[in-house]
Motif scaffolding. Sequence first.
Motif, PDB file in Angstrom:
ATOM      1  N   ASP A  49       1.980   1.686  26.867  1.00 46.08           N
ATOM      2  CA  ASP A  49       2.374   0.477  27.277  1.00 46.08           C
ATOM      3  C   ASP A  49       0.938  -0.387  27.614  1.00 46.08           C
ATOM      4  N   ARG A  50      -0.141   0.172  27.794  1.00 47.62           N
ATOM      5  CA  ARG A  50      -1.408  -0.496  27.928  1.00 47.62           C
ATOM      6  C   ARG A  50      -2.566  -0.620  26.734  1.00 47.62           C
ATOM      7  N   VAL A  51      -1.954  -0.331  25.537  1.00 50.25           N
ATOM      8  CA  VAL A  51      -2.557  -0.427  24.504  1.00 50.25           C
ATOM      9  C   VAL A  51      -2.761  -1.687  23.981  1.00 50.25           C
ATOM     10  N   LYS A  52      -3.755  -2.276  23.568  1.00 50.96           N
ATOM     11  CA  LYS A  52      -4.103  -3.483  22.788  1.00 50.96           C
ATOM     12  C   LYS A  52      -4.588  -3.464  21.659  1.00 50.96           C
ATOM     13  N   ILE A  53      -3.943  -3.976  20.538  1.00 49.00           N
ATOM     14  CA  ILE A  53      -4.519  -3.931  19.161  1.00 49.00           C
ATOM     15  C   ILE A  53      -5.830  -4.307  19.207  1.00 49.00           C
ATOM     16  N   TYR A  54      -6.330  -5.467  19.688  1.00 45.53           N
ATOM     17  CA  TYR A  54      -7.745  -5.995  19.490  1.00 45.53           C
ATOM     18  C   TYR A  54      -8.717  -5.224  20.314  1.00 45.53           C
ATOM     19  N   GLU A  55      -8.336  -4.403  21.135  1.00 51.78           N
ATOM     20  CA  GLU A  55      -9.161  -3.283  21.881  1.00 51.78           C
ATOM     21  C   GLU A  55      -9.194  -2.052  21.047  1.00 51.78           C
ATOM     22  N   SER A  56      -8.412  -1.881  19.882  1.00 53.01           N
ATOM     23  CA  SER A  56      -8.541  -0.664  19.389  1.00 53.01           C
ATOM     24  C   SER A  56      -9.083  -0.845  18.105  1.00 53.01           C
ATOM     25  N   PHE A  57      -8.927  -1.832  17.381  1.00 51.13           N
ATOM     26  CA  PHE A  57      -9.273  -2.171  15.934  1.00 51.13           C
ATOM     27  C   PHE A  57      -9.755  -3.539  15.760  1.00 51.13           C
ATOM     28  N   ARG A  58     -10.661  -3.663  14.511  1.00 53.37           N
ATOM     29  CA  ARG A  58     -11.115  -4.818  14.192  1.00 53.37           C
ATOM     30  C   ARG A  58     -11.190  -4.805  12.721  1.00 53.37           C
ATOM     31  N   PRO A  59     -10.854  -6.124  12.038  1.00 46.24           N
ATOM     32  CA  PRO A  59     -10.848  -6.263  10.659  1.00 46.24           C
ATOM     33  C   PRO A  59     -12.281  -5.388  10.017  1.00 46.24           C
ATOM     34  N   GLY A  60     -12.359  -4.575   9.002  1.00 47.38           N
ATOM     35  CA  GLY A  60     -13.419  -4.249   8.439  1.00 47.38           C
ATOM     36  C   GLY A  60     -13.694  -2.511   8.979  1.00 47.38           C
ATOM     37  N   ASP A  61     -12.951  -2.178  10.066  1.00 49.17           N
ATOM     38  CA  ASP A  61     -13.413  -0.886  10.554  1.00 49.17           C
ATOM     39  C   ASP A  61     -12.648   0.132   9.566  1.00 49.17           C
ATOM     40  N   ILE A  62     -13.403   1.304   9.805  1.00 47.93           N
ATOM     41  CA  ILE A  62     -12.935   2.367   8.862  1.00 47.93           C
ATOM     42  C   ILE A  62     -12.233   3.424   9.649  1.00 47.93           C
ATOM     43  N   VAL A  63     -10.829   3.537   9.377  1.00 47.41           N
ATOM     44  CA  VAL A  63     -10.257   4.453  10.359  1.00 47.41           C
ATOM     45  C   VAL A  63      -9.593   5.887   9.847  1.00 47.41           C
ATOM     46  N   ARG A  64      -9.747   6.760  10.587  1.00 48.70           N
ATOM     47  CA  ARG A  64      -9.141   8.146  10.031  1.00 48.70           C
ATOM     48  C   ARG A  64      -7.734   8.205  10.729  1.00 48.70           C
ATOM     49  N   ALA A  65      -6.740   8.309  10.089  1.00 51.70           N
ATOM     50  CA  ALA A  65      -5.206   8.423  10.504  1.00 51.70           C
ATOM     51  C   ALA A  65      -4.366   9.254   9.870  1.00 51.70           C
ATOM     52  N   GLU A  66      -3.218   9.765  10.350  1.00 46.38           N
ATOM     53  CA  GLU A  66      -2.261  10.559   9.951  1.00 46.38           C
ATOM     54  C   GLU A  66      -0.968   9.746   9.507  1.00 46.38           C
ATOM     55  N   VAL A  67      -0.400  10.039   8.291  1.00 49.66           N
ATOM     56  CA  VAL A  67       0.518   9.425   7.768  1.00 49.66           C
ATOM     57  C   VAL A  67       1.972   9.847   8.550  1.00 49.66           C
ATOM     58  N   ILE A  68       2.773   9.117   9.310  1.00 47.00           N
ATOM     59  CA  ILE A  68       3.843   9.723  10.206  1.00 47.00           C
ATOM     60  C   ILE A  68       5.270   9.197   9.470  1.00 47.00           C
ATOM     61  N   SER A  69       5.177   8.230   8.479  1.00 48.79           N
ATOM     62  CA  SER A  69       6.508   8.064   7.946  1.00 48.79           C
ATOM     63  C   SER A  69       5.934   7.463   6.607  1.00 48.79           C
ATOM     64  N   LEU A  70       6.976   7.239   5.584  1.00 48.68           N
ATOM     65  CA  LEU A  70       6.754   6.494   4.453  1.00 48.68           C
ATOM     66  C   LEU A  70       6.939   4.977   4.643  1.00 48.68           C
ATOM     67  N   GLY A  71       7.838   4.900   5.851  1.00 48.47           N
ATOM     68  CA  GLY A  71       7.984   3.402   6.164  1.00 48.47           C
ATOM     69  C   GLY A  71       9.117   2.524   5.110  1.00 48.47           C
ATOM     70  N   ASP A  72       8.577   1.274   4.992  1.00 49.47           N
ATOM     71  CA  ASP A  72       9.547   0.702   3.872  1.00 49.47           C
ATOM     72  C   ASP A  72       8.826   0.767   2.619  1.00 49.47           C
TER      73      ASP A  72
END
Length: 222
Positions: free
Chosen positions: A148-171
């Motif tokens: 509930d305290r997470v802010k996207i702007y404080e987590s990522f910025r355009p151009g960042d390279i991110v390591r992530a896990e696929v959790i859903s095929l989404g839409d």
Amino acid sequence: MTTSAPTLAIPGQLLGPASKYQPGPGTHLHESNLYSSLLGQVHITQPARAPGPAKRLTKITPAPAPAELPTISVAPVRAPSSGSAATSGGSTKKREVLPEVGNVVLCRVIRITPRQAVVAILVCGDTVLDAEWQGLIRVQDVRATEKDRVKIYESFRPGDIVRAEVISLGDQANYYLSTARNELGVILATSEAGNTMYPVNWKEYRDPETGLTELRKVAKPY
């Protein structure tokens, strides 16, 4: 025990100590270690041997100067051309790799909103994808705690390279990704001044030139 340098590196991956290699293109130095600055093939170039002093009959040849260290560099991986997808006979076709649930991917942040970061998936596992697939990191999937305290702007910025896990095929348009583990998050970030930064803790990167810090969801190095 000595460890050899990897043949394929991802951004932020340890390549070796500065006591063993000189930094070349595609690398950066942090705390006496060399790290990859991009995704690519690792190359080690041995220094050219300088000609030794001429031997003299009545004089002892002076001891040679300390040898220079080999240079380690990372060359970006280029996607194969479309013509290489099939053999000359046209019978064998290259299989396209698609991200699946549970895969760890590398992606580049395209844009951010208050609720999510939009990314382009570049690498799935150890495979560089021929096409970029779009993914979303939603605000509730950034961290495992204090969601509930997470802010996207404080987590990522355009151009960042991110390591992530696929959790859903989404839409049909997006994969849903998560960075809610210690080893997931930003692995390469550029400061507002345009300099490649290095992580200082779990939520900050520092610009080595200006000394200023910026907030990120930092990935713990492997």
